[in-house]
Enzyme design. Structure first.
Site, PDB file in Angstrom:
ATOM      1  N   HIS A  83     -85.547  64.469 -53.532  1.00 60.61           N
ATOM      2  CA  HIS A  83     -84.183  63.731 -53.611  1.00 60.61           C
ATOM      3  C   HIS A  83     -83.244  64.818 -53.438  1.00 60.61           C
ATOM      4  O   HIS A  83     -83.139  65.713 -54.364  1.00 60.61           O
ATOM      5  CB  HIS A  83     -84.183  63.003 -54.785  1.00 60.61           C
ATOM      6  CG  HIS A  83     -84.675  61.365 -54.790  1.00 60.61           C
ATOM      7  ND1 HIS A  83     -86.264  61.433 -54.796  1.00 60.61           N
ATOM      8  CD2 HIS A  83     -84.460  60.489 -54.774  1.00 60.61           C
ATOM      9  CE1 HIS A  83     -86.606  60.356 -54.866  1.00 60.61           C
ATOM     10  NE2 HIS A  83     -85.437  59.700 -55.022  1.00 60.61           N
ATOM     11  N   HIS A 137     -89.685  53.796 -55.070  1.00 62.19           N
ATOM     12  CA  HIS A 137     -89.959  53.664 -56.389  1.00 62.19           C
ATOM     13  C   HIS A 137     -90.592  52.593 -57.081  1.00 62.19           C
ATOM     14  O   HIS A 137     -90.025  51.568 -56.876  1.00 62.19           O
ATOM     15  CB  HIS A 137     -88.646  54.085 -57.397  1.00 62.19           C
ATOM     16  CG  HIS A 137     -87.968  55.411 -56.615  1.00 62.19           C
ATOM     17  ND1 HIS A 137     -87.956  56.798 -57.481  1.00 62.19           N
ATOM     18  CD2 HIS A 137     -87.075  55.588 -55.787  1.00 62.19           C
ATOM     19  CE1 HIS A 137     -87.275  57.369 -57.060  1.00 62.19           C
ATOM     20  NE2 HIS A 137     -86.722  56.788 -55.883  1.00 62.19           N
ATOM     21  N   GLU A 178     -77.953  63.042 -51.463  1.00 61.73           N
ATOM     22  CA  GLU A 178     -77.321  61.768 -51.848  1.00 61.73           C
ATOM     23  C   GLU A 178     -75.869  61.669 -52.460  1.00 61.73           C
ATOM     24  O   GLU A 178     -74.903  61.641 -52.078  1.00 61.73           O
ATOM     25  CB  GLU A 178     -78.285  60.936 -52.561  1.00 61.73           C
ATOM     26  CG  GLU A 178     -77.872  59.415 -52.767  1.00 61.73           C
ATOM     27  CD  GLU A 178     -78.732  58.682 -53.760  1.00 61.73           C
ATOM     28  OE1 GLU A 178     -78.882  57.544 -53.735  1.00 61.73           O
ATOM     29  OE2 GLU A 178     -79.904  59.383 -54.376  1.00 61.73           O
ATOM     30  N   ASP A 229     -85.888  52.240 -51.001  1.00 62.20           N
ATOM     31  CA  ASP A 229     -85.688  52.784 -52.514  1.00 62.20           C
ATOM     32  C   ASP A 229     -86.111  52.088 -53.500  1.00 62.20           C
ATOM     33  O   ASP A 229     -87.192  52.155 -54.054  1.00 62.20           O
ATOM     34  CB  ASP A 229     -84.121  53.259 -52.269  1.00 62.20           C
ATOM     35  CG  ASP A 229     -83.818  54.435 -53.330  1.00 62.20           C
ATOM     36  OD1 ASP A 229     -84.945  55.007 -53.796  1.00 62.20           O
ATOM     37  OD2 ASP A 229     -82.533  54.717 -53.281  1.00 62.20           O
ATOM     38  N   ASP A 230     -85.259  51.270 -53.989  1.00 62.11           N
ATOM     39  CA  ASP A 230     -85.267  50.245 -55.041  1.00 62.11           C
ATOM     40  C   ASP A 230     -84.840  48.874 -54.710  1.00 62.11           C
ATOM     41  O   ASP A 230     -83.743  48.589 -55.108  1.00 62.11           O
ATOM     42  CB  ASP A 230     -84.587  50.760 -56.486  1.00 62.11           C
ATOM     43  CG  ASP A 230     -84.919  52.159 -56.707  1.00 62.11           C
ATOM     44  OD1 ASP A 230     -85.952  52.662 -57.214  1.00 62.11           O
ATOM     45  OD2 ASP A 230     -84.086  52.960 -56.458  1.00 62.11           O
ATOM     46  N   HIS A 238     -90.284  55.961 -48.998  1.00 61.33           N
ATOM     47  CA  HIS A 238     -89.486  56.372 -50.139  1.00 61.33           C
ATOM     48  C   HIS A 238     -89.339  54.817 -50.799  1.00 61.33           C
ATOM     49  O   HIS A 238     -88.284  54.175 -50.605  1.00 61.33           O
ATOM     50  CB  HIS A 238     -88.237  56.806 -49.597  1.00 61.33           C
ATOM     51  CG  HIS A 238     -87.220  57.269 -50.545  1.00 61.33           C
ATOM     52  ND1 HIS A 238     -87.049  58.647 -50.835  1.00 61.33           N
ATOM     53  CD2 HIS A 238     -86.769  56.905 -51.990  1.00 61.33           C
ATOM     54  CE1 HIS A 238     -86.159  58.720 -51.774  1.00 61.33           C
ATOM     55  NE2 HIS A 238     -85.871  57.592 -52.413  1.00 61.33           N
TER      56      HIS A 238
END
Length: 325
Positions: free
Chosen positions: A188, A10, A191, A269-270, A8
């Site tokens: 997604h 981005h 969350e 994630d980021d 996961h």
């Protein structure tokens, strides 16, 4: 520095701030307002994070920009022991969902990834993602890009963005198109949308993995269902803590989900947005939950088995996790 698998990530969200600032300077684009005094990305909450994310992405304007980004992201992954990464790629940011333009961007990304892999770096595979808050019609255009470029490199289809925008069923057409093209599916959920968003994404889109999914812990019956069905959660603890979803690492539910038999994996994630790396994620989890190497080996084995790559690549990854040549 154990071998790690990340499911996961981005690709735009993994862009180092210095990389984005440098690219903006080259193009004479003023995005200074998205950084703080230390040069880090600055945002107030999740929705402001989306604004800053899209502003940072706006300087990525050509296939060559994305090739350079791919190399920078994979170099950072390699420095953290990552051997395989599945990155979310969005035709929304690569040619505005125009199929011909998307092919050019994809070719540049794939060529850069192949160069890194040939030099002993991580293997990269792509998951095409529509942006949920851009709406179902644009998602269909993204799904067409995904279906037309599905193959050894583009292996999956998912959906990111604001979980509160629309319902998963609004995007069924896009997910059906991707499924028919042979792509494997994630989404997604769980969350910001709560446990019901997990159940709806799983039920209505028929995905085999859920991005985040941590709010499932609020519904014990859902936790049991996920464990029984073998649905894999792409958990990003550092992201959840940084965005205020949980107050600290000890409060994060990944440990409880794991103990209840849910298949969990760990990703970033980021990462520069959340001041994290995959090494840091492991260190903080070991500290907060007393997890040892055996647990992390289990998580990586789960990730290898849940990866959307072909069988030969999966077998090679498992050998590396087991320390075999």
């Amino acid at each position: 520095m154990i071998p790690k698998i990340e499911l996961h990530l981005h690709i735009e969200g993994a862009a180092p701030p210095a990389f984005i600032r440098g690219l903006a300077a080259e193009k004479h684009i003023d995005i200074s307002g998205i950084f703080n005094e230390r040069g880090h990305y600055a945002y107030r909450d999740f929705w402001d994070f989306l604004r800053v994310y899209e502003a940072a992405t706006s300087v990525l304007q050509t296939p060559e920009d994305f090739a350079r980004l791919t190399r920078a992201v994979l170099e950072e992954s390699a420095a953290n022991g990552v051997i395989y990464t599945e990155a979310f790629l969005s035709p929304d940011f690569c040619g505005g969902r125009d199929l011909s333009a998307w092919r050019d961007y994809l070719a540049a990304i794939q060529e850069a990834a192949a160069e890194v892999e040939a030099q002993g770096g991580p293997i990269l595979r792509g998951i095409i993602t529509p942006i949920r808050h851009f709406g179902p019609e644009k998602a269909r255009e993204t799904a067409l890009c995904a279906a037309e470029t599905a193959g050894d490199f583009i292996v999956g289809f998912g959906m990111g963005g604001d979980e509160k925008a629309g319902e998963p069923k609004d995007f069924q057409y896009s997910f059906d198109m991707a499924r028919e093209a042979g792509l494997r599916l994630t989404c997604h959920a769980g969350e910001w949308g709560g446990p019901d968003s997990v159940r709806r994404a799983w039920r209505d889109l028929r995905v085999e993995r859920i991005g985040h999914g941590v709010r499932a812990i609020e519904d014990p019956a859902l936790v049991d269902d996920l464990a029984e069905a073998g649905v894999v959660l792409e958990v990003c603890p550092g992201s959840n803590v940084a965005l205020g979803l949980y107050k600290d690492w000890r409060a994060h539910p990944i440990g409880r989900l794991y103990e209840r038999g849910v298949k969990v994996t760990v990703s970033t994630d980021d990462p520069p947005f959340f001041h994290t790396t995959l090494t840091r994620e492991y260190d903080r989890l070991a500290e907060a939950l007393d997890w040892d190497d055996a647990v992390f080996h289990t998580l990586n084995r789960t990730a290898a088995e849940a990866a959307f790559c072909d069988g030969a690549t999966r077998a090679a990854l498992i050998k590396r996790l087991e320390g075999q040549p």
